[in-house]
Design an enzyme around this catalytic site. Structure first.
Site, short mmCIF file in Angstrom:
data_model
loop_
_atom_site.label_atom_id
_atom_site.label_comp_id
_atom_site.label_asym_id
_atom_site.label_seq_id
_atom_site.Cartn_x
_atom_site.Cartn_y
_atom_site.Cartn_z
N LYS A 123 6.41 -4.91 -2.41
CA LYS A 123 7.85 -4.72 -2.17
C LYS A 123 8.19 -4.81 -0.70
CE LYS A 123 12.03 -3.64 -3.62
NZ LYS A 123 12.76 -4.73 -4.28
N GLU A 172 17.56 -18.72 -4.63
CA GLU A 172 17.19 -17.36 -5.03
C GLU A 172 16.71 -17.33 -6.48
OE1 GLU A 172 16.44 -14.74 -3.73
OE2 GLU A 172 16.65 -13.21 -5.27
N ASN A 218 -1.82 3.09 4.90
CA ASN A 218 -1.11 1.90 4.44
C ASN A 218 -0.70 1.14 5.70
OD1 ASN A 218 1.66 3.93 3.75
ND2 ASN A 218 1.79 2.30 5.22
N GLY A 219 -0.61 -0.19 5.53
CA GLY A 219 -0.28 -1.02 6.70
C GLY A 219 -1.45 -1.92 7.03
N HIS A 265 16.36 -37.96 -4.41
CA HIS A 265 15.61 -38.54 -3.29
C HIS A 265 14.10 -38.32 -3.42
CE1 HIS A 265 19.11 -39.79 -0.99
NE2 HIS A 265 19.67 -38.61 -1.21
N LYS A 286 13.04 -16.08 -7.80
CA LYS A 286 12.82 -15.09 -8.87
C LYS A 286 11.89 -15.67 -9.93
CE LYS A 286 13.93 -12.25 -7.34
NZ LYS A 286 14.63 -12.03 -6.13
N TRP A 339 -2.98 -2.72 -1.45
CA TRP A 339 -2.60 -4.13 -1.61
C TRP A 339 -3.45 -4.89 -0.61
CZ3 TRP A 339 0.06 -7.88 1.46
CH2 TRP A 339 0.54 -8.98 0.74
N GLU A 342 8.38 -15.90 -8.63
CA GLU A 342 7.82 -14.59 -8.31
C GLU A 342 7.28 -13.87 -9.54
OE1 GLU A 342 10.89 -12.24 -6.50
OE2 GLU A 342 9.49 -10.85 -5.57
N ARG A 368 5.50 -0.46 -4.74
CA ARG A 368 5.24 -1.10 -3.45
C ARG A 368 4.28 -2.28 -3.59
NH1 ARG A 368 6.41 2.54 0.86
NH2 ARG A 368 4.74 1.67 2.11
N CYS A 413 0.85 -1.19 0.00
CA CYS A 413 0.00 0.00 0.00
C CYS A 413 0.89 1.24 0.00
CB CYS A 413 -0.94 0.08 1.18
SG CYS A 413 -2.09 -1.28 1.34
O1 M6R Z 1 12.79 -5.88 2.50
P1 M6R Z 1 13.20 -7.30 2.84
O2 M6R Z 1 14.52 -7.67 2.30
O3 M6R Z 1 13.10 -7.58 4.32
O4 M6R Z 1 12.10 -8.20 2.13
C1 M6R Z 1 12.07 -9.58 2.35
C2 M6R Z 1 11.25 -10.28 1.27
O5 M6R Z 1 9.92 -9.87 1.32
C3 M6R Z 1 11.80 -9.98 -0.12
O6 M6R Z 1 13.15 -10.34 -0.22
C4 M6R Z 1 11.03 -10.75 -1.20
O7 M6R Z 1 11.24 -12.12 -1.05
C5 M6R Z 1 11.46 -10.25 -2.57
N1 M6R Z 1 10.37 -9.62 -3.26
C6 M6R Z 1 11.98 -11.30 -3.46
O8 M6R Z 1 12.37 -10.78 -4.69
#
Ligand code: M6R
Length: 595
Positions: free
Chosen positions: A590, A470, A102-103, A493, A474, A76, A477, A29, A2
């Site tokens: 974000k 990672e 927001n929040g 396994h 990605k 959001w 995501e 965000r 948000c």
């Molecule tokens: O701001 P942060 O690094 O604490 O955020 C943690 C995760 O929400 C963040 O890394 C999320 O997994 C990413 N969008 C991945 O690309």
């Protein structure tokens, strides 16, 4: 997650274009609906709906909105489905207050019942509306605006920031409890926003709010008060010098691609900063002396913690416990005491899961250090010291450059802890640039065959395991395909049963692990699967893998870091080829300021 923005001007004027632009700057965000409200005299003009800023603004002609004050919000969804009625801003029962937050207001459900019982008109399920009614109920009882906000603040549990205005007034009010809020001071206007980037094109003169503070905004000035006792708070404004480039795409089609290509440069910057930082010695000393050391983060930042733990053990002989922040409390908290230290890793410095773990750890006496990108964030203020990631703004929801700088920082700390010189690390920026250049065409050639699949695996071993995890994150995501990251030796396994003709399995291969990786590759290829290796030029990989994405020659610890770059590129190009916007993946935000 948000985003709110509010502006106060001297007199009625066109505000729609300003609100649209501010909303666009908040999109990174994450959001599903957009709204705007303007106030002038006794009139509130409220327009909102589900959809992208451009679509909603066009459909409801935001550009024509005028007023002396304006609010825009990107939502959001947490409380209530994404819908027009749940979109923000919200009005009060009589339609003379309008506000947005927001929040997350965690007692939203109970509050709504109270408001209904009190005879207030509740129109949505959304907790932003509860913020409006929470103020309304005290205004109805005769309290002045500041006192009504102070009382509302006590009723609204959770972490949020809120902005509200009333008809026949010339002010906006905003307050902060757990979520970011920054005030901007301009020529003939003041404004307030969830974060700094959305203010930058309007002004460089800012005031950062802290939790428990209320700000009243007039066109010419602002006034801060404490929620606790209503007392005035004196705070000088500061002039920020942040570059606007960060919030523009700089010729790239997406922020993600721009940020991927910024990695070499920001790696150089963080190495330079670390070389001159007195805090590095302090962190290393604390790690050396601690009984237990925890690296704590979520999502991508957690993967960096895993890489850090590998480097600390491999290079410096120091065992570290990497842990997902929400698991830290149930699993480790009972075992924590003042002899332990935690390194809390977060791009935003506002992730609620991380802040919860931090607070619990500090209550047990643990010394907490931070590794964060957003300086001034809650994490940076709550830790004994925080090492900055030096990445500038990362706008795209998928983290890229902040991940690699987290890993570079861990690598640097491990080298220093091991007593090695850090000269070797100076090669990282050039190697990263070379990797991007070398692998981009190879990756693009692989997009069409891999994109035929909605399931794939991404495997690694030792220092490349965190990179595989990672890479898989990605891919999940932004392509919406299912991609599982795991230890390469675990594949046999169980998951091996998924392999059919052409099934894609990615292998991040460290130069010292090639024989083991080749075994895994053959387990896939002999069943008809497509094994795509990412590693340095090697005859064994070349002979056994279906494809080899070639990394430049580098020492094994640095090579592991390089392996994540083609995975970032692959996910980016797959997402674009699928017609998705990698910067704003569906359902994601974000900064996750909720539990
Ligand atoms: O701001 P942060 O690094 O604490 O955020 C943690 C995760 O929400 C963040 O890394 C999320 O997994 C990413 N969008 C991945 O690309």
């Amino acid at each position: 997650m948000c985003g709110i923005f509010g502006i106060v001007t001297k007199e009625e004027q066109p505000l729609g274009p300003i609100l649209i632009e501010a909303a666009k700057r908040l999109t990174y965000r994450g959001y599903d609906s957009v709204g705007a409200a303007t106030l002038s005299g006794s009139r509130i003009d409220l327009r909102k709906d589900v959809g992208r800023v451009e679509e909603v603004a066009k459909k409801y002609d935001f550009a024509t909105m005028t007023g002396q004050r304006g609010i825009t919000q990107l939502r959001w969804a947490t409380f209530g489905v994404p819908s027009q009625v749940n979109a923000q801003p919200h009005i009060d029962s009589d339609g003379d207050l309008v506000g947005a937050h927001n929040g997350n207001v965690v007692n939203n459900v109970e509050l709504r019942q109270q408001f209904i019982a009190e005879g207030l008109t509740v129109r949505s399920q959304n907790d932003g509306e509860s913020c409006v009614h929470a103020v309304e109920r005290y205004l109805n009882k005769g309290y002045d605006f500041i006192d009504a906000i102070r009382l509302a603040y006590g009723d609204l549990q959770g972490d949020y920031a809120f902005v509200i205005g009333r008809v026949d007034d010339d002010r906006l009010y905003a307050f902060k409890k757990g979520s970011g809020l920054v005030v901007g001071l301009g020529e003939g206007f003041t404004c307030v926003s969830s974060d700094l980037p959305s203010l930058l094109p309007l002004t460089r003169e800012i005031v950062r709010l802290q939790d428990g503070e209320i700000v009243t905004l007039w066109a010419e000035r602002v006034e801060l008060r404490s929620v606790k006792d209503g007392a005035r708070i004196a705070r000088e404004s500061e002039t920020v010098s942040e570059s606007m480039d960060a919030v523009q795409k700089g010729g790239y089609p997406h922020f993600m691609l721009k940020e991927i290509h910024e990695q070499a440069q920001v790696a150089g910057e963080v190495l330079h900063m670390l070389d001159g930082s007195p805090e590095v010695g302090r962190v290393i000393e604390a790690v050396r002396e601690a009984r237990h050391v925890y690296f704590i983060g979520c999502g991508t930042s957690y993967h960096a913690c895993l890489a850090g733990a590998v480097y600390f053990a491999q290079l410096a002989g120091r065992a570290v416990i990497p842990v997902l922040a929400p698991q830290f409390i149930p699993q480790y908290l009972p075992a924590v005491n003042h002899e332990d230290i935690g390194l809390f890793v977060s791009q935003s410095g506002e992730t609620k899961d991380v802040l919860n773990a931090l607070q619990a750890a500090e209550e047990r006496g643990m010394t907490a250090f931070g590794l964060a990108n957003v300086i001034g964030s809650t994490l940076t203020r709550a830790t004994a010291c925080t090492l900055p990631l030096c990445c500038g703004y990362e706008i795209s929801v998928p983290a890229t450059k902040t991940f690699t700088n987290q890993v570079v920082t861990f690598l640097y700390l491990a080298y220093r802890m091991a007593g090695h010189g850090t000269k070797e690390l100076a090669a990282i920026p050039a190697l990263m640039a070379q990797t991007l250049e070398l692998t981009a065409p190879q990756v693009e050639a692989l997009v069409p065959p891999i994109n035929e699949w909605n399931d794939l695996y991404c495997l690694g071993y030792g220092a490349t395991l965190p990179m595989a995890l990672e890479g898989a994150l990605k891919l999940k995501e932004i392509t919406y395909a299912h991609c599982e990251g795991m230890l390469s030796t675990e594949f046999k396994h169980g998951p091996l049963s998924a392999v059919t003709a052409g099934f894609p399995v990615l292998f991040a291969a460290g130069p010292g692990d090639v024989p083991l990786i080749v075994s895994g590759i053959n387990e896939v290829t002999c069943r008809g699967g497509r094994a795509i290796a990412i590693g340095q030029e090697d005859a064994r990989l070349r002979a056994n893998a279906s494809d080899l994405i070639t990394l430049p020659a580098a020492p094994a610890d640095i090579s592991a870091l390089l392996a994540v770059l083609p995975l970032q590129l692959l996910s980016y190009h797959m997402a674009v080829a699928r017609g998705y916007d990698p910067d704003f993946p569906r359902n994601l935000s974000k900064t996750l300021t909720v539990d």
